[in-house]
Structure formats: structure tokens, C-alpha cells
Design a protein around this motif. Structure first.
Motif, short mmCIF file in Angstrom:
data_model
loop_
_atom_site.label_atom_id
_atom_site.label_comp_id
_atom_site.label_asym_id
_atom_site.label_seq_id
_atom_site.Cartn_x
_atom_site.Cartn_y
_atom_site.Cartn_z
N GLU A 128 -5.05 1.34 2.30
CA GLU A 128 -5.02 0.18 3.21
C GLU A 128 -5.28 0.60 4.64
O GLU A 128 -5.91 -0.12 5.41
CB GLU A 128 -3.66 -0.53 3.10
CG GLU A 128 -3.64 -1.91 3.76
CD GLU A 128 -3.33 -1.90 5.25
OE1 GLU A 128 -3.63 -2.90 5.91
OE2 GLU A 128 -2.80 -0.89 5.77
N GLU A 129 -4.78 1.78 5.00
CA GLU A 129 -4.86 2.21 6.40
C GLU A 129 -6.27 2.61 6.83
O GLU A 129 -6.50 2.88 8.01
CB GLU A 129 -3.87 3.36 6.66
CG GLU A 129 -2.41 3.00 6.46
CD GLU A 129 -1.86 2.02 7.50
OE1 GLU A 129 -2.61 1.60 8.39
OE2 GLU A 129 -0.66 1.70 7.41
N HIS A 145 0.84 -1.20 0.00
CA HIS A 145 0.00 0.00 0.00
C HIS A 145 0.87 1.25 0.00
O HIS A 145 1.95 1.27 0.59
CB HIS A 145 -1.01 -0.01 1.15
CG HIS A 145 -0.42 -0.05 2.54
ND1 HIS A 145 0.00 1.09 3.19
CD2 HIS A 145 -0.20 -1.07 3.40
CE1 HIS A 145 0.44 0.77 4.39
NE2 HIS A 145 0.35 -0.54 4.56
N GLU A 172 2.92 -7.12 3.33
CA GLU A 172 3.21 -6.96 4.75
C GLU A 172 2.43 -7.99 5.55
O GLU A 172 1.48 -8.56 5.00
CB GLU A 172 2.81 -5.54 5.16
CG GLU A 172 1.30 -5.30 4.99
CD GLU A 172 0.81 -3.95 5.43
OE1 GLU A 172 1.54 -3.20 6.07
OE2 GLU A 172 -0.35 -3.65 5.12
N ASP A 195 6.11 0.74 7.07
CA ASP A 195 4.68 0.46 6.83
C ASP A 195 4.14 1.42 5.80
O ASP A 195 3.51 2.39 6.14
CB ASP A 195 3.90 0.55 8.14
CG ASP A 195 2.46 0.10 8.00
OD1 ASP A 195 2.12 -0.46 6.94
OD2 ASP A 195 1.68 0.31 8.93
N MET A 196 4.32 1.08 4.45
CA MET A 196 5.19 0.03 3.99
C MET A 196 5.90 0.45 2.72
O MET A 196 5.94 -0.25 1.73
CB MET A 196 4.40 -1.28 3.79
CG MET A 196 3.26 -1.20 2.78
SD MET A 196 2.45 -2.82 2.47
CE MET A 196 3.74 -3.84 1.75
ZN LIG Z 1 0.70 -1.47 6.43
#
Ligand SMILES: [Zn+2]
Length: 446
Positions: free
Chosen positions: A158-159, A92, A186, A124-125
């Protein structure tokens, strides 16, 4: 020597190892903070940077914007053996926000200091995003072809649940993932040093499920001075206290059992399934990743009721952050319902699956071989994450079997787990270089 006497130097050829740190820093310098409310425009810029770096070596990629500014980049490398299913490598591009005042460096400067790249996203990431880019560019420059098709995806959101990233892509562009049966991404592949001759590499093969539950108690509203045997606040508070204080028993899933067994063996201590704490004590700060994977958890996080001191409200609500073990979803909800009792209702704020796959097969063997080739002290072990990643979406929507594998050989004393969403997030430059060597071997040989 005068300039005329200086021997002619040919500039060192660019390699994945030589450029991965700069690619990572370049991505960190693009603030792609995801506030979860659609604000924060950086994803498009990050996706465009990836597209530009791919175009530089002649790679065409598909750009998908799921909503204005929410950029995703996907490209497929054709393998030499069309009979093999494809492997997805995804990362991501968004990051969680960073409060610069808390940091020792500017979180969006991509500064290299003391052998580390510092900045939001370093682990991250954008580390993996850069490793993916560096390896793909190298394969392309050298004209090397993998055995199977490789699908590379750099995704948004993604977050905040992947609605504008992985979920959008699987729902609207499933053709981009045709023939994909497995994925790596991840959070896994990093090392835990037992001693200089033995390093465990934790490969994520399982993830707990998620149940954000709203509890609602209805009662009889009335004056606070009068008798009331049907008080919604009392009913709700009792239920919340029971759920929050419940001592969930240790339940070892196959992955967690294998993880504990391997760690006990590596440290030369006994494995007692009724008392795994001595094993967890050996893994140091990594307990943040795995400490909550030995049981379900239910943490009350929000409460709401009432508007005046002397008015009994007719309704009270609470939110519980529940995380259930793979394979045990049914007994989790059964127990929760018993704990909250018949007078309290339960609704989902958000519900996501648990994942668990076995630690075997050709991909696992290839990951192990690639690690060992670059670190003879490597021993790979599977583990379960207490959180979740985009692998859930790719599994739920397309049946893709996913692993957490971002290979990083870390210094023995590094508190890696605290880097995720943490202050002063950073990644060692030599870990990134190790990572591209491992990924190159894996992607070419598998
Ligand atoms: Zn992540």
C-alpha cells in the motif's frame, strides 16, 4: 499457601481483547518496510504470520504472491443470509521504513511501555491488521456467524501504490471479492475528545485525488552571454512560481461541509463557511489530516534544467504535487493549464482518482451503533482525507464503496496524526481492545 493449597486456576480463555495487543506486537516485530523499489522482504513473513494465526483456529485462507516476497492473504467468512452483499475488511501489511536512530525504542521490537505498543506500523496499520485477526479468530472459536459474507484481506505494497497488493488482487483475482459492495479500512474511526461527555469519531468518507504533474518547457538553447527571448528556464520558472503561489479558493465539498458543521456544533462555535479557521483551530493536530481538504493544493517538489553556468539549456522541467477535491477535478486541471500557460507542457507522473461517498446507509448506521454501544459519549462525523488509501483501488476497479474505519478510543491529549509515518509511532493497548469490541459488534450485526 503451599502449592498444594493453591486453588486450581483455570487459565483465562483467550479472547480478541486479551490477544489483540500481542498479535499487533507480533506483526510489528516483522520488519515489512516498503522502500518502493521492490526491496524489503518482510511482507511475505508478515503474510505467513497471518496465515499461521488463521490456521491455528482452523481458518483456510488464500495466499497470493504477486511477485517474489510480496505476500497477500485473503479469506472469506460465509454469512447466514446469502441475499446480503459482502463486506470487505482490508489492511496493508507493509510499513514505511523507520530510522532507528531517531526513535526512543527499537521500531521493530513491538515493545509495550506505559500502556502503549510502540513500533513502526502501530497505527499504520498493523493495529487494524491485528484487530481484524483477533476478531476473526474470536468469531471462529465461538462459532458465531455474521449475517453477510465478510472478506478479510491483508495486502502488500500500500505504501508504494498497491501495485503488488490491492491493484494486483483486483486485476488478477477479482473472484475473491465477488459480491463485495462496501469496504472498511484505514484511516478513520479514531476519537477526538471535545469533553469527557462528548467524543467525535472521525469516519473517512472522502479522499482527495492525486496529480503528480511534470511540467516541461522547451526553448532555444544557446550561449549564456547572448540575448535569448526563448529561455526554457525562465518560462518554466515563471510557470512553477504561478502554480506554487496560486491561492486556491476554499471550496467545501459535501463531506467537508458536514464535517465542519458537526465540529462547530460539538464545540458550540458558529459555522462560517468563509472563515472556517476557528473550527480547524479546535481539532488540534488532526488538522494534519483535514487542513488541506478545504481547497485544491499544488506544491512544486522538483526542478531540473541545465548542465553548465554559461549554457542556456533547451529544456527545463519541474514536478508539481497536485491534490484535487472530489467533484472538482475538471476545474482543477483547467486552472492549472491557465497558470502554466501555452508554452509549458504537462504530463502525468502519477494520477489517481478522488473519492467521495455519502455518510448514510445501513453500514454507516451500524458503525455508529457499534461505537455508541462501546462509548456512550461517541458521535460519528464524516471527514475527507488529504491523502489516499487502498479504498481508491477497490472503488476504481470493483466499484466498492469504502470507508476509513479503524475504531480507536484515544486519550484526549494524544497527537494521533503525527503517529502516521512518524517517529515513536505507538498505539494505546486499551484503544486496540476498544477497537476489537466495536469491530466485533459491527461485523456480527451488520
Ligand atoms: Zn496506511
Amino acid at each position: 499457601m503451599t502449592p498444594a493449597e493453591t486453588p486450581a486456576e483455570t487459565p483465562a480463555a483467550t479472547t480478541a481483547e486479551s490477544e489483540v495487543a500481542e498479535l499487533c506486537a507480533e506483526l510489528i516485530r516483522i520488519d515489512s518496510s516498503n522502500y518502493g523499489d521492490g526491496s524489503g522482504p518482510g511482507e511475505r513473513a508478515a503474510a505467513e504470520a497471518v496465515m499461521a494465526r488463521l490456521a491455528e483456529v482452523g481458518i483456510e485462507a488464500t495466499y497470493v504472491e504477486s511477485a517474489p516476497g510480496r505476500g497477500n492473504v485473503i479469506t472469506r467468512v460465509a454469512g447466514s443470509d446469502p441475499s446480503l452483499p459482502a463486506l470487505l475488511v482490508h489492511g496493508h501489511l507493509d510499513v514505511v521504513p523507520a530510522n532507528a536512530a531517531d526513535w526512543s525504542v527499537d521500531p521493530f521490537a513491538g515493545e509495550v511501555r506505559d500502556g502503549y505498543i510502540w513500533g513502526r506500523g502501530a497505527v499504520d496499520m498493523k493495529d487494524m491488521d491485528a484487530m481484524m485477526l483477533a476478531v476473526l479468530r474470536q468469531l471462529t472459536r465461538e462459532g458465531r456467524r455474521p449475517r453477510r459474507d465478510l472478506v478479510f484481506a491483508w495486502v502488500a505494497d500500500e505504501e508504494a501504490g498497491g501495485v503488488y497488493g490491492a491493484r494486483h488482487l483486483t486485476a488478477h483475482h477479482p473472484e475473491l471479492f465477488e459480491d463485495v459492495t462496501e469496504a472498511i479500512s484505514e484511516v478513520g474511526g479514531y476519537s477526538l475528545e471535545v469533553d469527557p461527555s462528548l467524543r467525535l469519531y472521525l469516519i473517512e468518507t472522502a479522499q482527495k485525488g492525486l496529480a503528480w504533474m511534470k511540467l516541461i518547457a522547451d526553448g532555444t538553447a544557446g550561449h549564456g552571454s547572448m540575448l535569448n527571448s526563448d529561455n526554457a528556464v525562465t518560462e518554466l520558472a515563471t510557470a512553477v512560481a504561478r502554480v506554487g503561489a496560486h491561492p486556491w479558493p476554499i471550496t467545501l465539498t459535501p463531506t467537508v461541509r458536514q464535517f465542519l458543521t458537526e465540529v462547530a456544533d460539538a464545540f458550540g462555535i458558529p459555522f462560517d463557511e468563509h472563515d472556517p479557521q476557528p473550527i480547524l483551530d479546535r481539532i488540534g493536530p488532526l488538522v494534519r489530516f483535514v487542513g488541506a481538504t478545504l481547497s485544491h493544493t499544488t506544491n512544486p517538489t522538483q526542478l531540473g534544467a541545465g548542465y553548465k553556468s554559461n549554457v542556456i539549456p533547451g529544456q527545463a522541467t519541474a514536478v508539481i504535487d497536485g491534490r484535487f477535491l472530489p467533484g472538482h477535478e475538471e476545474d482543477f486541471f483547467k486552472t492549472v493549464d491557465t497558470l502554466i500557460g501555452p508554452k509549458v507542457r504537462r504530463e502525468f507522473v502519477h494520477h489517481d482518482i478522488a473519492l467521495e461517498t455519502t455518510f448514510d446507509g445501513a453500514l454507516v448506521e451500524s458503525m455508529i451503533a457499534a461505537l455508541k454501544a462501546e462509548d456512550p459519549a461517541a458521535r460519528a462525523v464524516p471527514y475527507c482525507m488529504s491523502g489516499g488509501t487502498d479504498n481508491k483501488t477497490f472503488f476504481a476497479d470493483l466499484g466498492v464503496r469504502g470507508f476509513g474505519f479503524v475504531p480507536l478510543r484515544l486519550p484526549a491529549d494524544m497527537d494521533f496524526a503525527s503517529m502516521f509515518h512518524g517517529v515513536d509511532e505507538r498505539v494505546p493497548v486499551d484503544a486496540l481492545q476498544f477497537g476489537v469490541r466495536v469491530l466485533d459488534r459491527l461485523l456480527i450485526n451488520y
